[in-house]
Design a protein around this motif. Structure first.
Motif, PDB file in Angstrom:
ATOM      1  N   UNK A 140      -0.022 -85.622  47.207  1.00 55.48           N
ATOM      2  CA  UNK A 140      -0.416 -85.572  45.793  1.00 55.48           C
ATOM      3  C   UNK A 140      -1.412 -84.442  45.540  1.00 55.48           C
ATOM      4  N   UNK A 141      -2.384 -84.289  46.432  1.00 56.55           N
ATOM      5  CA  UNK A 141      -3.403 -83.257  46.261  1.00 56.55           C
ATOM      6  C   UNK A 141      -2.792 -81.862  46.292  1.00 56.55           C
ATOM      7  N   UNK A 142      -1.858 -81.642  47.214  1.00 55.77           N
ATOM      8  CA  UNK A 142      -1.220 -80.333  47.320  1.00 55.77           C
ATOM      9  C   UNK A 142      -0.516 -79.964  46.023  1.00 55.77           C
ATOM     10  N   UNK A 143       0.192 -80.925  45.435  1.00 57.13           N
ATOM     11  CA  UNK A 143       0.906 -80.657  44.192  1.00 57.13           C
ATOM     12  C   UNK A 143      -0.060 -80.353  43.050  1.00 57.13           C
ATOM     13  N   UNK A 144      -1.112 -81.167  42.916  1.00 53.56           N
ATOM     14  CA  UNK A 144      -2.070 -80.966  41.826  1.00 53.56           C
ATOM     15  C   UNK A 144      -2.824 -79.654  42.003  1.00 53.56           C
ATOM     16  N   UNK A 145      -3.250 -79.371  43.223  1.00 52.22           N
ATOM     17  CA  UNK A 145      -3.998 -78.138  43.473  1.00 52.22           C
ATOM     18  C   UNK A 145      -3.133 -76.907  43.209  1.00 52.22           C
ATOM     19  N   UNK A 146      -1.863 -76.983  43.542  1.00 53.96           N
ATOM     20  CA  UNK A 146      -0.969 -75.880  43.234  1.00 53.96           C
ATOM     21  C   UNK A 146      -0.782 -75.694  41.743  1.00 53.96           C
ATOM     22  N   UNK A 158     -14.364 -70.465  48.197  1.00 55.54           N
ATOM     23  CA  UNK A 158     -14.406 -71.245  46.962  1.00 55.54           C
ATOM     24  C   UNK A 158     -13.242 -72.231  46.914  1.00 55.54           C
ATOM     25  N   UNK A 159     -12.084 -71.782  47.374  1.00 51.99           N
ATOM     26  CA  UNK A 159     -10.912 -72.660  47.404  1.00 51.99           C
ATOM     27  C   UNK A 159     -11.177 -73.903  48.247  1.00 51.99           C
ATOM     28  N   UNK A 160     -11.760 -73.709  49.436  1.00 55.24           N
ATOM     29  CA  UNK A 160     -12.064 -74.846  50.307  1.00 55.24           C
ATOM     30  C   UNK A 160     -13.045 -75.796  49.642  1.00 55.24           C
ATOM     31  N   UNK A 161     -14.073 -75.253  48.995  1.00 54.57           N
ATOM     32  CA  UNK A 161     -15.054 -76.103  48.320  1.00 54.57           C
ATOM     33  C   UNK A 161     -14.441 -76.901  47.197  1.00 54.57           C
ATOM     34  N   UNK A 162     -13.602 -76.246  46.403  1.00 53.12           N
ATOM     35  CA  UNK A 162     -12.955 -76.944  45.287  1.00 53.12           C
ATOM     36  C   UNK A 162     -12.012 -78.020  45.809  1.00 53.12           C
ATOM     37  N   UNK A 163     -11.305 -77.711  46.890  1.00 56.06           N
ATOM     38  CA  UNK A 163     -10.408 -78.707  47.487  1.00 56.06           C
ATOM     39  C   UNK A 163     -11.188 -79.941  47.944  1.00 56.06           C
ATOM     40  N   UNK A 165     -14.102 -81.001  46.932  1.00 56.10           N
ATOM     41  CA  UNK A 165     -14.642 -81.720  45.780  1.00 56.10           C
ATOM     42  C   UNK A 165     -13.556 -82.531  45.076  1.00 56.10           C
ATOM     43  N   UNK A 166     -12.397 -81.910  44.879  1.00 51.41           N
ATOM     44  CA  UNK A 166     -11.305 -82.607  44.196  1.00 51.41           C
ATOM     45  C   UNK A 166     -10.852 -83.837  44.974  1.00 51.41           C
ATOM     46  N   UNK A 167     -10.746 -83.691  46.288  1.00 52.89           N
ATOM     47  CA  UNK A 167     -10.249 -84.816  47.090  1.00 52.89           C
ATOM     48  C   UNK A 167     -11.297 -85.918  47.225  1.00 52.89           C
ATOM     49  N   UNK A 168     -12.582 -85.551  47.222  1.00 50.22           N
ATOM     50  CA  UNK A 168     -13.632 -86.573  47.211  1.00 50.22           C
ATOM     51  C   UNK A 168     -13.610 -87.366  45.909  1.00 50.22           C
ATOM     52  N   UNK A 169     -13.443 -86.650  44.803  1.00 43.08           N
ATOM     53  CA  UNK A 169     -13.351 -87.329  43.498  1.00 43.08           C
ATOM     54  C   UNK A 169     -12.127 -88.233  43.464  1.00 43.08           C
ATOM     55  N   UNK A 170     -11.010 -87.767  44.014  1.00 43.69           N
ATOM     56  CA  UNK A 170      -9.785 -88.556  44.037  1.00 43.69           C
ATOM     57  C   UNK A 170      -9.982 -89.853  44.827  1.00 43.69           C
TER      58      UNK A 170
END
Length: 256
Positions: A140-146, A158-163, A165-170
């Protein structure tokens, strides 16, 4: 997805251990006086929904195939995986019903006598759920991040940090829903029935027709597609009705 290979292997091992332990205990604990009915109609909806959900791995199939060293071997991998899942379900279902008949409970660990084997089986399947969750969440994360452009518009740090953060929020959001939503199990049964209907049965048929067309096909193909749609609709509708009834009964209790 390559980073999840060890999690997948551990999940398979724990599931296999649970099946072996449960089947062995069931055979030992079987009683001749156990009542057996030919068909328990009240259990058909949840059975169809559960069996359908067991083949719900197709939501990550594309990512797994893309991560393979030899993607051309994917049909063999898929056939082996589905055959293994079917054999485990058949073994557990047949032995569980043979041992406990109409009194068998779901999950079957509730029917097994207490003791070390039951504890090991329950612990194994719990560990399986813990390690299997990241597989679905990663897909799911791969699809949303893409879709959000995280993988193409940002620098690597920056990409790693955003990833992260997004997955922690998820994870935090899903955990909060599971903890605070009343009767979470019944809601999951409802969502599972509906999503299983769409993802497992209807979407593959629609995609197949989109890719290869509807005309000039063999009669076996038409029968297969019709059977798939029929089982999907039947299982989804019956599962949804059963879940809605469970929710209605839960919310009608005095505390609500």
């Amino acid at each position: 997805m390559k980073e999840t290979a060890l999690l997948s292997l551990f999940g398979v091992a724990t599931t296999f251990a649970t099946v072996v332990i449960a089947c062995a205990i069931g055979l030992i604990d079987a009683r001749e006086e156990t009542p057996h009915s030919v068909v328990v109609w009240s259990g058909v909806p949840v059975s169809l929904a559960t069996i359908g959900f067991s083949f719900g791995g197709n939501v990550i199939y594309t990512h797994v195939e893309a991560a393979m060293r030899r993607p051309k071997d994917w049909p063999k991998v898929l056939a082996g995986a589905l055959t293994l899942v079917s054999c485990m379900y058949m073994s557990m279902g047949c032995i569980g019903y043979y041992a406990y008949g109409d009194l068998v409970q779901s999950p079957i660990m509730r029917s097994l006598p207490p003791g070390i084997p039951n504890l090991v089986a329950s612990t194994s399947i719990t560990l399986h759920l813990i390690v299997a969750a990241p597989l679905l969440l990663l897909s799911f994360s791969i699809e949303v991040e893409g879709t959000l452009g995280i993988t193409s518009k940002l620098s690597p740090p920056v990409e790693s940090g955003v990833r992260y953060l997004f997955r922690l929020v998820l994870i935090g959001t899903l955990t909060s829903i599971a903890v605070f939503l009343p009767h979470f199990g019944a809601f999951m049964s409802l969502l599972g029935a509906i999503s299983s209907l769409v993802i497992i049965y209807l979407t593959p048929v629609v995609c197949h027709l989109k890719l290869f067309g509807f005309t000039n096909r063999s009669w076996k193909t038409y029968v297969s597609m019709a059977t798939c749609i029929l089982l999907g609709v039947l299982g989804g509708v019956l599962g949804a009705i059963s879940a809605i009834q469970e929710l209605a009964a839960a919310f009608s209790r005095p505390e609500f």
